[in-house]
Scaffold this motif. Structure first.
Motif, PDB file in Angstrom:
ATOM      1  N   ALA A  26       0.417  -0.313  -8.839  1.00 62.15           N
ATOM      2  CA  ALA A  26       1.118   0.043 -10.073  1.00 62.15           C
ATOM      3  C   ALA A  26       2.462   0.701  -9.781  1.00 62.15           C
ATOM      4  O   ALA A  26       3.454   0.457 -10.482  1.00 62.15           O
ATOM      5  N   SER A  27       2.510   1.533  -8.750  1.00 60.26           N
ATOM      6  CA  SER A  27       3.773   2.164  -8.369  1.00 60.26           C
ATOM      7  C   SER A  27       4.791   1.113  -7.958  1.00 60.26           C
ATOM      8  O   SER A  27       5.971   1.196  -8.317  1.00 60.26           O
ATOM      9  N   LEU A  28       4.328   0.133  -7.225  1.00 65.26           N
ATOM     10  CA  LEU A  28       5.213  -0.934  -6.778  1.00 65.26           C
ATOM     11  C   LEU A  28       5.711  -1.774  -7.955  1.00 65.26           C
ATOM     12  O   LEU A  28       6.854  -2.234  -7.963  1.00 65.26           O
ATOM     13  N   GLU A  29       4.858  -1.940  -8.958  1.00 62.50           N
ATOM     14  CA  GLU A  29       5.207  -2.792 -10.104  1.00 62.50           C
ATOM     15  C   GLU A  29       6.057  -2.077 -11.151  1.00 62.50           C
ATOM     16  O   GLU A  29       6.446  -2.687 -12.150  1.00 62.50           O
ATOM     17  N   LYS A  30       6.356  -0.801 -10.938  1.00 68.38           N
ATOM     18  CA  LYS A  30       7.165  -0.073 -11.909  1.00 68.38           C
ATOM     19  C   LYS A  30       8.536  -0.718 -12.098  1.00 68.38           C
ATOM     20  O   LYS A  30       9.156  -0.577 -13.144  1.00 68.38           O
ATOM     21  N   GLY A  31       8.995  -1.429 -11.086  1.00 68.67           N
ATOM     22  CA  GLY A  31      10.313  -2.062 -11.192  1.00 68.67           C
ATOM     23  C   GLY A  31      10.253  -3.514 -11.605  1.00 68.67           C
ATOM     24  O   GLY A  31      11.263  -4.209 -11.578  1.00 68.67           O
ATOM     25  N   PRO A  54       8.934   3.682  -6.412  1.00 67.05           N
ATOM     26  CA  PRO A  54       9.126   2.793  -5.263  1.00 67.05           C
ATOM     27  C   PRO A  54      10.580   2.803  -4.791  1.00 67.05           C
ATOM     28  O   PRO A  54      11.494   3.097  -5.569  1.00 67.05           O
ATOM     29  N   SER A  55      10.768   2.501  -3.547  1.00 67.63           N
ATOM     30  CA  SER A  55      12.123   2.367  -2.998  1.00 67.63           C
ATOM     31  C   SER A  55      12.230   1.023  -2.282  1.00 67.63           C
ATOM     32  O   SER A  55      11.215   0.382  -1.989  1.00 67.63           O
ATOM     33  N   ASP A  56      13.434   0.598  -2.025  1.00 62.85           N
ATOM     34  CA  ASP A  56      13.688  -0.702  -1.370  1.00 62.85           C
ATOM     35  C   ASP A  56      12.974  -1.833  -2.108  1.00 62.85           C
ATOM     36  O   ASP A  56      12.456  -2.773  -1.497  1.00 62.85           O
ATOM     37  N   PHE A  57      12.959  -1.734  -3.434  1.00 68.78           N
ATOM     38  CA  PHE A  57      12.228  -2.720  -4.242  1.00 68.78           C
ATOM     39  C   PHE A  57      12.946  -4.069  -4.232  1.00 68.78           C
ATOM     40  O   PHE A  57      14.160  -4.150  -4.339  1.00 68.78           O
ATOM     41  N   LYS A  68       8.701   0.009  -0.838  1.00 71.52           N
ATOM     42  CA  LYS A  68       8.096   1.117  -0.098  1.00 71.52           C
ATOM     43  C   LYS A  68       7.589   2.149  -1.100  1.00 71.52           C
ATOM     44  O   LYS A  68       8.319   2.561  -2.010  1.00 71.52           O
ATOM     45  N   VAL A  69       6.320   2.543  -0.964  1.00 73.78           N
ATOM     46  CA  VAL A  69       5.695   3.506  -1.862  1.00 73.78           C
ATOM     47  C   VAL A  69       5.037   4.596  -1.027  1.00 73.78           C
ATOM     48  O   VAL A  69       4.191   4.309  -0.169  1.00 73.78           O
ATOM     49  N   ALA A  70       5.417   5.843  -1.280  1.00 78.08           N
ATOM     50  CA  ALA A  70       4.836   6.994  -0.560  1.00 78.08           C
ATOM     51  C   ALA A  70       4.890   6.795   0.954  1.00 78.08           C
ATOM     52  O   ALA A  70       3.919   7.092   1.671  1.00 78.08           O
ATOM     53  N   GLY A  71       6.000   6.259   1.417  1.00 76.99           N
ATOM     54  CA  GLY A  71       6.192   6.064   2.854  1.00 76.99           C
ATOM     55  C   GLY A  71       5.515   4.842   3.428  1.00 76.99           C
ATOM     56  O   GLY A  71       5.605   4.596   4.631  1.00 76.99           O
ATOM     57  N   LYS A  72       4.810   4.083   2.600  1.00 75.93           N
ATOM     58  CA  LYS A  72       4.113   2.888   3.073  1.00 75.93           C
ATOM     59  C   LYS A  72       4.849   1.631   2.622  1.00 75.93           C
ATOM     60  O   LYS A  72       5.278   1.529   1.477  1.00 75.93           O
ATOM     61  N   ARG A  73       4.971   0.689   3.519  1.00 75.21           N
ATOM     62  CA  ARG A  73       5.573  -0.597   3.179  1.00 75.21           C
ATOM     63  C   ARG A  73       4.503  -1.440   2.481  1.00 75.21           C
ATOM     64  O   ARG A  73       3.450  -1.727   3.058  1.00 75.21           O
ATOM     65  N   ALA A  74       4.748  -1.812   1.243  1.00 78.95           N
ATOM     66  CA  ALA A  74       3.743  -2.514   0.453  1.00 78.95           C
ATOM     67  C   ALA A  74       4.319  -3.780  -0.174  1.00 78.95           C
ATOM     68  O   ALA A  74       5.535  -3.922  -0.349  1.00 78.95           O
ATOM     69  N   ALA A  75       3.423  -4.692  -0.492  1.00 76.19           N
ATOM     70  CA  ALA A  75       3.809  -5.939  -1.159  1.00 76.19           C
ATOM     71  C   ALA A  75       2.681  -6.333  -2.097  1.00 76.19           C
ATOM     72  O   ALA A  75       1.504  -6.047  -1.841  1.00 76.19           O
ATOM     73  N   LEU A  76       3.037  -6.998  -3.160  1.00 72.26           N
ATOM     74  CA  LEU A  76       2.041  -7.413  -4.149  1.00 72.26           C
ATOM     75  C   LEU A  76       2.447  -8.782  -4.685  1.00 72.26           C
ATOM     76  O   LEU A  76       3.550  -8.967  -5.178  1.00 72.26           O
ATOM     77  N   VAL A 111      -0.512  -3.755   2.496  1.00 72.16           N
ATOM     78  CA  VAL A 111      -0.003  -2.457   2.935  1.00 72.16           C
ATOM     79  C   VAL A 111       0.142  -2.491   4.446  1.00 72.16           C
ATOM     80  O   VAL A 111      -0.827  -2.772   5.170  1.00 72.16           O
ATOM     81  N   ASP A 112       1.367  -2.235   4.887  1.00 69.72           N
ATOM     82  CA  ASP A 112       1.654  -2.241   6.332  1.00 69.72           C
ATOM     83  C   ASP A 112       1.164  -3.531   6.991  1.00 69.72           C
ATOM     84  O   ASP A 112       0.444  -3.519   8.011  1.00 69.72           O
ATOM     85  N   SER A 113       1.503  -4.654   6.371  1.00 67.79           N
ATOM     86  CA  SER A 113       1.259  -6.007   6.909  1.00 67.79           C
ATOM     87  C   SER A 113      -0.216  -6.404   6.950  1.00 67.79           C
ATOM     88  O   SER A 113      -0.588  -7.351   7.646  1.00 67.79           O
ATOM     89  N   ARG A 114      -1.063  -5.709   6.195  1.00 70.52           N
ATOM     90  CA  ARG A 114      -2.480  -6.077   6.115  1.00 70.52           C
ATOM     91  C   ARG A 114      -2.911  -6.142   4.649  1.00 70.52           C
ATOM     92  O   ARG A 114      -2.485  -5.310   3.834  1.00 70.52           O
ATOM     93  N   VAL A 115      -3.763  -7.113   4.320  1.00 72.74           N
ATOM     94  CA  VAL A 115      -4.263  -7.222   2.945  1.00 72.74           C
ATOM     95  C   VAL A 115      -5.164  -6.031   2.665  1.00 72.74           C
ATOM     96  O   VAL A 115      -6.179  -5.833   3.333  1.00 72.74           O
ATOM     97  N   SER A 116      -4.776  -5.233   1.679  1.00 72.50           N
ATOM     98  CA  SER A 116      -5.487  -3.998   1.385  1.00 72.50           C
ATOM     99  C   SER A 116      -6.413  -4.118   0.180  1.00 72.50           C
ATOM    100  O   SER A 116      -7.397  -3.380   0.085  1.00 72.50           O
ATOM    101  N   ALA A 117      -6.104  -5.037  -0.745  1.00 70.12           N
ATOM    102  CA  ALA A 117      -6.939  -5.154  -1.943  1.00 70.12           C
ATOM    103  C   ALA A 117      -6.685  -6.484  -2.649  1.00 70.12           C
ATOM    104  O   ALA A 117      -5.632  -7.113  -2.480  1.00 70.12           O
ATOM    105  N   LEU A 118      -7.682  -6.909  -3.414  1.00 67.00           N
ATOM    106  CA  LEU A 118      -7.561  -8.068  -4.284  1.00 67.00           C
ATOM    107  C   LEU A 118      -7.667  -7.575  -5.727  1.00 67.00           C
ATOM    108  O   LEU A 118      -8.558  -6.797  -6.054  1.00 67.00           O
ATOM    109  N   ILE A 119      -6.759  -8.021  -6.563  1.00 59.68           N
ATOM    110  CA  ILE A 119      -6.777  -7.634  -7.973  1.00 59.68           C
ATOM    111  C   ILE A 119      -6.929  -8.902  -8.814  1.00 59.68           C
ATOM    112  O   ILE A 119      -6.106  -9.816  -8.727  1.00 59.68           O
ATOM    113  N   GLY A 120      -8.009  -8.961  -9.598  1.00 58.58           N
ATOM    114  CA  GLY A 120      -8.245 -10.097 -10.483  1.00 58.58           C
ATOM    115  C   GLY A 120      -7.744  -9.782 -11.887  1.00 58.58           C
ATOM    116  O   GLY A 120      -8.063  -8.736 -12.451  1.00 58.58           O
TER     117      GLY A 120
END
Length: 304
Positions: A26-31, A54-57, A68-76, A111-120
């Motif tokens: 959700a933090s990543l999707e704010k933008g 988020p930064s570097d969106f 980047k969210v809370a210092g973690k590189r994330a993608a969705l 998160v950090d180049s690994r799949v962290s979760a699946l959202i349906g």
């Protein structure tokens, strides 16, 4: 669909909590302005989760978002995004496919180049859609389901509606290419859509039809807007357009008929034979009657 997607499944990988995964997503999707982003944000707010800025969106069209969210590189995003980022999704592909067979759109959190979760995420088909599809088909319109969603999910929706032609897992530019291909075959194409990714295709089609419940850019790109966001609105618009063209032809007939009869009489064509001339008062009344006929005929469209 109803245009109100909602999160119906959340599955975090081992070592991660669902709340943490959802908060990151959700933090990543704010933008982002994507409807799926709105669904994730809504679920996070429903659970009372705190979000970070988020930064570097970056939004990658048709694939997803990174930042980047809370210092973690994330993608969705979808599988195309994982391929773009060269992230190994082999461990979760099977589970994602299981969720798709239930009609859910699957979003991957990395998160950090690994799949962290699946959202349906699910967006139910509107109750009026089957009736609209049937009537469109009866009107002789060929229907094609074009979606950026997976083929599994698209097939499930298409089968429930009786649609046999499906173009799934396509990018926004590919939607335009599909319409151009149909146009090259001599087809007259109407495109109905509601999302940001539909805007280029809506502009390309001869008739772009935006759902009033959709995004502003889709509405601006289309020539017609169905205010209620209902496919039955397409049928009403089609009937109204046919009635309007018919009304225009009738009004042209009225206008020409009065002039074709009135002008020769006013010029004295009947005087040598019958001694008749058209008095200015009668001519004025005839012209007024012509306008009244045209306006009265046009007002019949209010009953459509």
């Amino acid at each position: 669909t109803e245009g109100k997607p909602r999160v119906t499944h959340l599955e975090a990988s081992s070592g991660n909590s669902e709340s943490e995964a959802l908060s990151l997503a959700a933090s990543l999707e704010k933008g982002s302005e994507h409807p799926l982003a709105a669904a994730i944000m809504l679920e996070a707010h429903r659970r009372g989760l705190e979000l970070s800025e988020p930064s570097d969106f970056e939004s990658i069209t048709g694939k997803g978002v990174v930042g980047k969210v809370a210092g973690k590189r994330a993608a969705l995003g979808n599988l195309r995004l994982l391929e773009h980022l060269t992230v190994d999704a082999s461990a979760v592909r099977g589970r994602a496919e299981e969720l798709r067979t239930t009609g859910q759109t699957v979003v991957f959190l990395v998160v950090d180049s690994r799949v962290s979760a699946l959202i349906g995420i699910s967006d139910p088909v509107k109750a009026s859609t089957p009736e609209a599809i049937q009537e469109l088909r009866q009107a002789g319109i060929q229907l094609v389901l074009v979606t950026g969603d997976s083929r599994t999910t698209a097939n499930l929706v298409a089968q429930s509606l009786g649609i046999t032609e499906i173009e799934a897992d396509v990018l926004p530019a590919q939607k335009v290419e599909i319409i151009q291909r149909l146009q090259a075959q001599g087809r007259f194409v109407a495109m109905a859509g509601d999302g940001i990714n539909d805007a280029p295709a809506l502009a390309q089609a001869q008739v772009g039809i935006a759902m009033g419940t959709g995004t502003d850019i889709a509405i601006e790109s289309a020539g017609v807007t169905s205010v209620k966001g209902d496919l039955l609105g397409i049928l009403r618009a089609k009937a109204l357009s046919h009635a309007t063209l018919g009304n225009i032809r009738q009004n042209l007939f009225f206008a020409f008929a009065y002039n074709v009869l009135g002008i020769p009489i006013a010029a004295g064509i009947l005087y040598p034979f019958f001694g008749l001339l058209l008095s200015p008062m009668i001519a004025s009344a005839a012209m007024s009657l012509s306008s009244v006929s045209v306006i009265g005929n046009a007002l019949r469209l209010r009953k459509r």
